[in-house]
Structures are given as structure tokens and as C-alpha cells.
Design a protein around this motif. Structure first.
Motif, PDB file in Angstrom:
ATOM      1  N   ARG A 149      38.717  31.856  33.221  1.00  0.00           N
ATOM      2  CA  ARG A 149      38.939  33.293  33.406  1.00  0.00           C
ATOM      3  C   ARG A 149      38.373  33.669  34.767  1.00  0.00           C
ATOM      4  N   THR A 150      38.874  34.779  35.299  1.00  0.00           N
ATOM      5  CA  THR A 150      38.314  35.275  36.559  1.00  0.00           C
ATOM      6  C   THR A 150      37.711  36.647  36.321  1.00  0.00           C
ATOM      7  N   LEU A 151      36.479  36.795  36.758  1.00  0.00           N
ATOM      8  CA  LEU A 151      35.785  38.073  36.608  1.00  0.00           C
ATOM      9  C   LEU A 151      35.767  38.761  37.966  1.00  0.00           C
ATOM     10  N   GLY A 152      36.153  40.041  37.965  1.00  0.00           N
ATOM     11  CA  GLY A 152      36.029  40.799  39.201  1.00  0.00           C
ATOM     12  C   GLY A 152      34.688  41.519  39.179  1.00  0.00           C
ATOM     13  N   TYR A 153      34.761  42.861  39.144  1.00  0.00           N
ATOM     14  CA  TYR A 153      33.539  43.667  39.101  1.00  0.00           C
ATOM     15  C   TYR A 153      33.153  43.942  37.643  1.00  0.00           C
ATOM     16  N   GLY A 154      33.992  43.465  36.718  1.00  0.00           N
ATOM     17  CA  GLY A 154      33.698  43.636  35.291  1.00  0.00           C
ATOM     18  C   GLY A 154      33.781  45.082  34.829  1.00  0.00           C
ATOM     19  N   SER A 155      34.607  45.891  35.499  1.00  0.00           N
ATOM     20  CA  SER A 155      34.666  47.312  35.119  1.00  0.00           C
ATOM     21  C   SER A 155      35.776  47.604  34.120  1.00  0.00           C
ATOM     22  N   ASN A 156      36.548  46.572  33.792  1.00  0.00           N
ATOM     23  CA  ASN A 156      37.598  46.794  32.789  1.00  0.00           C
ATOM     24  C   ASN A 156      37.522  45.744  31.683  1.00  0.00           C
ATOM     25  N   ILE A 157      36.303  45.292  31.410  1.00  0.00           N
ATOM     26  CA  ILE A 157      36.114  44.189  30.464  1.00  0.00           C
ATOM     27  C   ILE A 157      34.962  44.511  29.512  1.00  0.00           C
ATOM     28  N   ILE A 207      36.562  54.547  42.093  1.00  0.00           N
ATOM     29  CA  ILE A 207      36.924  53.711  40.935  1.00  0.00           C
ATOM     30  C   ILE A 207      36.300  52.330  41.164  1.00  0.00           C
ATOM     31  N   PRO A 208      35.448  51.872  40.242  1.00  0.00           N
ATOM     32  CA  PRO A 208      34.820  50.579  40.471  1.00  0.00           C
ATOM     33  C   PRO A 208      35.837  49.448  40.322  1.00  0.00           C
ATOM     34  N   GLY A 209      35.603  48.353  41.027  1.00  0.00           N
ATOM     35  CA  GLY A 209      36.497  47.199  40.855  1.00  0.00           C
ATOM     36  C   GLY A 209      36.595  46.370  42.112  1.00  0.00           C
ATOM     37  N   THR A 210      37.279  45.249  41.981  1.00  0.00           N
ATOM     38  CA  THR A 210      37.608  44.408  43.131  1.00  0.00           C
ATOM     39  C   THR A 210      39.122  44.491  43.336  1.00  0.00           C
ATOM     40  N   VAL A 211      39.564  44.011  44.480  1.00  0.00           N
ATOM     41  CA  VAL A 211      41.007  44.023  44.762  1.00  0.00           C
ATOM     42  C   VAL A 211      41.750  43.171  43.724  1.00  0.00           C
ATOM     43  N   GLY A 224      40.867  42.353  40.611  1.00  0.00           N
ATOM     44  CA  GLY A 224      40.874  43.002  39.294  1.00  0.00           C
ATOM     45  C   GLY A 224      41.820  44.188  39.290  1.00  0.00           C
ATOM     46  N   ALA A 225      41.790  44.965  40.361  1.00  0.00           N
ATOM     47  CA  ALA A 225      42.616  46.181  40.420  1.00  0.00           C
ATOM     48  C   ALA A 225      44.102  45.822  40.391  1.00  0.00           C
ATOM     49  N   ILE A 226      44.481  44.770  41.120  1.00  0.00           N
ATOM     50  CA  ILE A 226      45.899  44.398  41.141  1.00  0.00           C
ATOM     51  C   ILE A 226      46.281  43.734  39.814  1.00  0.00           C
ATOM     52  N   LEU A 278      46.077  48.853  38.624  1.00  0.00           N
ATOM     53  CA  LEU A 278      45.275  50.084  38.710  1.00  0.00           C
ATOM     54  C   LEU A 278      46.134  51.298  39.068  1.00  0.00           C
ATOM     55  N   CYS A 279      45.954  52.356  38.305  1.00  0.00           N
ATOM     56  CA  CYS A 279      46.640  53.594  38.683  1.00  0.00           C
ATOM     57  C   CYS A 279      45.805  54.810  38.328  1.00  0.00           C
ATOM     58  N   THR A 280      46.118  55.914  38.974  1.00  0.00           N
ATOM     59  CA  THR A 280      45.511  57.196  38.643  1.00  0.00           C
ATOM     60  C   THR A 280      46.684  58.122  38.325  1.00  0.00           C
ATOM     61  N   ILE A 302      44.900  33.293  39.980  1.00  0.00           N
ATOM     62  CA  ILE A 302      43.742  33.910  40.616  1.00  0.00           C
ATOM     63  C   ILE A 302      44.231  34.531  41.913  1.00  0.00           C
ATOM     64  N   LEU A 303      43.964  35.808  42.078  1.00  0.00           N
ATOM     65  CA  LEU A 303      44.408  36.488  43.285  1.00  0.00           C
ATOM     66  C   LEU A 303      43.401  36.228  44.402  1.00  0.00           C
ATOM     67  N   LEU A 304      43.864  35.580  45.462  1.00  0.00           N
ATOM     68  CA  LEU A 304      42.971  35.217  46.566  1.00  0.00           C
ATOM     69  C   LEU A 304      42.935  36.289  47.639  1.00  0.00           C
ATOM     70  N   LEU A 320      45.005  49.234  23.856  1.00  0.00           N
ATOM     71  CA  LEU A 320      43.809  49.048  24.686  1.00  0.00           C
ATOM     72  C   LEU A 320      44.157  48.909  26.157  1.00  0.00           C
ATOM     73  N   TYR A 321      43.403  49.552  27.021  1.00  0.00           N
ATOM     74  CA  TYR A 321      43.499  49.315  28.470  1.00  0.00           C
ATOM     75  C   TYR A 321      42.401  48.328  28.859  1.00  0.00           C
ATOM     76  N   ILE A 322      41.197  48.580  28.349  1.00  0.00           N
ATOM     77  CA  ILE A 322      40.081  47.680  28.627  1.00  0.00           C
ATOM     78  C   ILE A 322      40.360  46.342  27.942  1.00  0.00           C
ATOM     79  N   GLN A 323      39.899  45.246  28.566  1.00  0.00           N
ATOM     80  CA  GLN A 323      40.168  43.920  27.981  1.00  0.00           C
ATOM     81  C   GLN A 323      38.940  43.403  27.258  1.00  0.00           C
ATOM     82  N   VAL A 324      39.179  42.763  26.127  1.00  0.00           N
ATOM     83  CA  VAL A 324      38.066  42.208  25.351  1.00  0.00           C
ATOM     84  C   VAL A 324      38.014  40.705  25.601  1.00  0.00           C
TER      85      VAL A 324
HETATM   86  C1  LIG Z   1      33.928  54.726  35.540  1.00  0.00           C
HETATM   87  C2  LIG Z   1      35.234  53.993  35.563  1.00  0.00           C
HETATM   88  C3  LIG Z   1      36.399  54.640  35.988  1.00  0.00           C
HETATM   89  C4  LIG Z   1      37.641  53.993  36.004  1.00  0.00           C
HETATM   90  N1  LIG Z   1      38.762  54.658  36.427  1.00  0.00           N
HETATM   91  C5  LIG Z   1      39.959  54.043  36.421  1.00  0.00           C
HETATM   92  C6  LIG Z   1      41.165  54.723  36.831  1.00  0.00           C
HETATM   93  O1  LIG Z   1      41.153  55.872  37.221  1.00  0.00           O
HETATM   94  N2  LIG Z   1      42.330  54.033  36.781  1.00  0.00           N
HETATM   95  C7  LIG Z   1      42.396  52.741  36.368  1.00  0.00           C
HETATM   96  O2  LIG Z   1      43.505  52.161  36.346  1.00  0.00           O
HETATM   97  N3  LIG Z   1      41.290  52.068  35.992  1.00  0.00           N
HETATM   98  C8  LIG Z   1      40.081  52.682  36.002  1.00  0.00           C
HETATM   99  N4  LIG Z   1      38.946  52.008  35.608  1.00  0.00           N
HETATM  100  C9  LIG Z   1      39.038  50.617  35.187  1.00  0.00           C
HETATM  101  C10 LIG Z   1      38.665  49.608  36.310  1.00  0.00           C
HETATM  102  O3  LIG Z   1      37.836  50.201  37.265  1.00  0.00           O
HETATM  103  C11 LIG Z   1      39.870  49.081  37.030  1.00  0.00           C
HETATM  104  O4  LIG Z   1      40.779  48.547  36.110  1.00  0.00           O
HETATM  105  C12 LIG Z   1      39.454  48.010  38.059  1.00  0.00           C
HETATM  106  O5  LIG Z   1      40.453  47.903  38.986  1.00  0.00           O
HETATM  107  C13 LIG Z   1      39.179  46.649  37.462  1.00  0.00           C
HETATM  108  O6  LIG Z   1      38.720  45.806  38.504  1.00  0.00           O
HETATM  109  P1  LIG Z   1      37.567  44.750  38.260  1.00  0.00           P
HETATM  110  O7  LIG Z   1      37.389  43.957  39.499  1.00  0.00           O
HETATM  111  O8  LIG Z   1      36.364  45.417  37.716  1.00  0.00           O
HETATM  112  O9  LIG Z   1      38.250  43.830  37.152  1.00  0.00           O
HETATM  113  P2  LIG Z   1      37.545  43.174  35.913  1.00  0.00           P
HETATM  114  O10 LIG Z   1      37.191  44.227  34.929  1.00  0.00           O
HETATM  115  O11 LIG Z   1      36.488  42.233  36.325  1.00  0.00           O
HETATM  116  O12 LIG Z   1      38.778  42.317  35.356  1.00  0.00           O
HETATM  117  C14 LIG Z   1      39.936  42.973  34.860  1.00  0.00           C
HETATM  118  C15 LIG Z   1      41.053  41.931  34.761  1.00  0.00           C
HETATM  119  O13 LIG Z   1      41.385  41.490  36.063  1.00  0.00           O
HETATM  120  C16 LIG Z   1      41.323  40.064  36.129  1.00  0.00           C
HETATM  121  N5  LIG Z   1      40.870  39.689  37.477  1.00  0.00           N
HETATM  122  C17 LIG Z   1      39.726  40.064  38.106  1.00  0.00           C
HETATM  123  N6  LIG Z   1      39.689  39.522  39.346  1.00  0.00           N
HETATM  124  C18 LIG Z   1      40.804  38.767  39.466  1.00  0.00           C
HETATM  125  C19 LIG Z   1      41.345  37.943  40.500  1.00  0.00           C
HETATM  126  N7  LIG Z   1      40.735  37.785  41.693  1.00  0.00           N
HETATM  127  N8  LIG Z   1      42.523  37.330  40.280  1.00  0.00           N
HETATM  128  C20 LIG Z   1      43.180  37.478  39.094  1.00  0.00           C
HETATM  129  N9  LIG Z   1      42.739  38.227  38.083  1.00  0.00           N
HETATM  130  C21 LIG Z   1      41.559  38.872  38.271  1.00  0.00           C
HETATM  131  C22 LIG Z   1      40.318  39.679  35.055  1.00  0.00           C
HETATM  132  O14 LIG Z   1      40.513  38.332  34.650  1.00  0.00           O
HETATM  133  C23 LIG Z   1      40.656  40.664  33.971  1.00  0.00           C
HETATM  134  O15 LIG Z   1      41.792  40.210  33.271  1.00  0.00           O
HETATM  135  C24 LIG Z   1      37.709  52.652  35.583  1.00  0.00           C
HETATM  136  C25 LIG Z   1      36.537  51.988  35.170  1.00  0.00           C
HETATM  137  C26 LIG Z   1      35.307  52.649  35.159  1.00  0.00           C
HETATM  138  C27 LIG Z   1      34.074  51.923  34.701  1.00  0.00           C
END
Ligand SMILES: Cc1cc2nc3c(=O)[nH]c(=O)nc-3n(C[C@H](O)[C@H](O)[C@H](O)COP(=O)(O)OP(=O)(O)OC[C@H]3O[C@@H](n4cnc5c(N)ncnc54)[C@H](O)[C@@H]3O)c2cc1C
Length: 291
Positions: A56-64, A122-126, A128-130, A134-136, A178-180, A286-290
């Protein structure tokens, strides 16, 4: 660990994942890798495939949400500089998969490139967001994606355009990759104007999110509606299981009080889903992943 002995400098065993997630909950990863270069990532992936170790790949862990039982197999985190680099080239921003979204947004704004400023805060990495598309309410990150560099489970690097990937669809399955690196093509605009817009968005977003230890959005918005409204209509604001509480301000967030466990959160999620279904006849997804 013998199975990965040649990579042992950058692989650890039994690593707590709570500290690597926004929610700060959950168990350990059996194996945890922070490769220093792409070739090393490819080699570890290949070894995992040979040994049938799940990855698995962890980004910033904001959607897990990581379960209390933890995660079997290898968890990658792209923290080395080759995965977090951000640069501006003409009207594009080229960002590593592990780059923080906030830094990408501010880099674009300061370079006078418009499109991402609505995503500030919005917390996250590129990556994870892709991966989660990610949308608003007014913006969708994937519309700015020009090209992506991806690594497949065999460690092979692929390059693709926005059209090759169906975000949330069936074409190239991003979940497997894995998104590089992403190239984001943006619109040129006055940096001072953009900065003001970004600041307004930042202030607005700060008032939308709960403070303290919390999730992101738990459920996707159903077609034509808002998950938060349905949860409110079901009378669930403030509902608690153990240390997990449905947020009063935005009931699509769960706040974790001290002593909260992932099990509390997952039980609360089940309760919300069941009661929203009973009371509003809508099945929340669910939007968040378990994990
Ligand atoms: C306070 C708060 C507000 C938020 N607001 C929004 C919002 O307005 N809109 C919205 O859409 N989301 C929102 N989110 C959710 C979250 O921030 C986004 O989904 C964010 O883009 C997830 O990025 P991450 O790096 O934290 O991914 P993670 O939570 O670490 O991972 C999410 C998914 O992405 C995968 N992933 C991570 N990195 C990679 C990689 N390099 N290559 C391939 N796969 C990867 C993981 O395996 C997992 O499946 C919010 C979250 C919080 C805590």
C-alpha cells in the motif's frame, strides 16, 4: 526481514501508523518502507510481488482510517526528496507524488499560476489527492492534470496523460499504481490577485473544519445531496461511541476524543450508515478508506 535484507536501511518492521495519519489512530504496519530513490522503490515492489507481500502507499494519511489490528504487508511512504520535489516549468507545476498539497498550491500561486488556490488548507500529498480524485464544491484537481508518471506493481514506470486515466472509472486503475509525479497545467494570472484569493479560501476553510483530532469527510455526497445534511436529518449530530463523536458543526466529520480507538470510529460509521438508511432511505458510501 531476511526476505528484504538488502533493503534493510530503508525498511522497518512493526511501525505504528497512527503518527502517520491525520486521525492519529490505528495499529501497526508489518513492514514500512521509505525508499530513497525510484530504483529502490521499484526493487522493493518487485520483491514484494515475488513474495506475494501486499503493498500500500501512504500519503499524508488524511483520508485513511487504520484499523486497530494494523496492516499486513508493506506500506510505502514517499518522503525522500526525489518524491517530494516541486518545480515550475512555464505554465505547469511538476510535483512529486509525495509532495505536500499545500506546498504545491503556494508554489503555483507565487508563480502566478491559477487553478489550485481553492485547495489551500486541505491536507494531503499530490499522490493521495490524485488517487482519491480530490474535489471541493467548486474545484476538481484532476482537471488540471496534464500527465502522470506512475509505477506499476512490477516496478515498471509508465507515463500517461489525463485522458489515459479514468479518475474513479475503469481505464487505468490508479489504485494499483504508485504515483511518482504529476504535471499540472494551470492558467497564468496575476500572483497578487491569486494570493488574495488563496488567503480568502484559507480563512473560509479553517472555519469549515473541526479543530483537534478528527477525520476528513467520512462519506461521499450522494447524488444531488450532502452527506452532512442527511446525517443531521437523521438526528445524529453529537452521537458518540466510546471516544468517537459525530461533529456538531459538520456531521460528516468524526472527532476523536482522548482514548478513542479506530474500532470506536468504525462502529460509529456503521451506526451512521444504518440510521441514515432507516430514516432517509439513502445509502451513504464511504469516502474515507479503511485499512
Ligand atoms: C480536515 C480535512 C479536510 C478535508 N477536505 C477535503 C475536501 O475538501 N475534499 C476532498 O476531496 N478531500 C478532503 N479531505 C480528504 C483528504 O485530505 C484528501 O482526500 C487528500 O487528498 C488525501 O491525500 P493523502 O496524501 O492524505 O492520502 P492518504 O489519505 O494517505 O491516502 C489516500 C489514498 O491515496 C493513496 N495514495 C497516497 N499516496 C499515493 C501515491 N503516491 N500513489 C498512489 N496512491 C497513493 C493511498 O493508498 C490511499 O488509497 C479532507 C481531509 C481532512 C482531514
Amino acid at each position: 526481514m531476511e526476505r528484504f535484507s538488502e533493503f534493510k536501511k530503508n525498511i522497518r518492521q512493526q511501525v505504528p501508523l497512527a503518527m502517520h495519519t491525520w486521525f492519529q489512530l490505528g495499529g501497526i504496519a508489518e513492514l514500512f518502507a521509505e525508499p530513497k530513490i525510484e530504483e529502490e522503490l521499484a526493487a522493493i515492489l518487485k520483491r514484494c510481488r515475488e513474495l506475494q507481500v501486499p503493498t500500500r502507499t501512504l500519503g499524508y494519511g488524511s483520508n485513511i482510517i487504520v484499523s486497530d489490528a494494523g496492516v499486513r504487508g508493506m506500506v510505502f511512504r514517499l518522503t525522500a526528496s526525489c518524491f517530494t520535489d516541486i518545480r515550475v516549468e512555464g505554465n505547469t507545476v511538476v510535483a512529486g507524488g509525495g509532495a505536500k498539497l499545500g506546498r504545491v498550491v503556494t508554489t503555483a500561486v507565487h508563480a502566478g499560476l491559477a487553478g489550485l488556490e481553492n485547495l489551500i488548507g486541505i491536507p494531503g500529498t499530490v499522490g493521495g489527492a490524485i488517487a482519491v480524485n480530490l474535489c471541493t464544491s467548486s474545484e476538481n484537481l484532476h482537471r488540471w492534470v496534464k500527465t502522470l508518471r506512475l509505477m506499476n506493481p512490477s516496478g515498471k514506470v509508465l507515463e500517461c496523460t489525463n485522458q489515459d486515466v479514468s479518475f474513479g472509472g475503469n481505464d487505468l486503475d490508479l489504485q494499483e499504481m504508485i504515483l511518482l509525479e504529476a504535471v499540472l497545467e494551470l492558467n497564468e494570472e496575476d500572483p497578487a490577485e491569486l494570493s488574495k484569493r488563496m488567503q480568502r479560501n484559507w480563512i473560509m476553510r479553517k472555519t469549515m473544519f473541526p479543530t483537534g483530532q478528527c477525520s476528513g469527510y467520512i462519506f461521499k455526497n450522494p447524488r444531488g445531496g450532502a452527506a452532512s445534511e442527511l446525517i443531521e436529518r437523521a438526528g445524529l449530530k453529537g452521537t458518540r461511541i466510546g471516544g468517537a463523536v459525530v461533529n456538531e458543526r459538520n456531521p460528516n466529520f468524526i472527532v476523536a476524543e482522548p482514548e478513542c480507538t479506530s474500532t470506536d470510529v468504525l462502529r460509529l460509521i456503521d451506526l451512521i450508515r444504518n440510521q441514515v438508511l432507516d430514516r432517509t432511505d439513502t445509502e451513504l458510501e464511504l469516502y474515507i478508506q479503511v485499512w
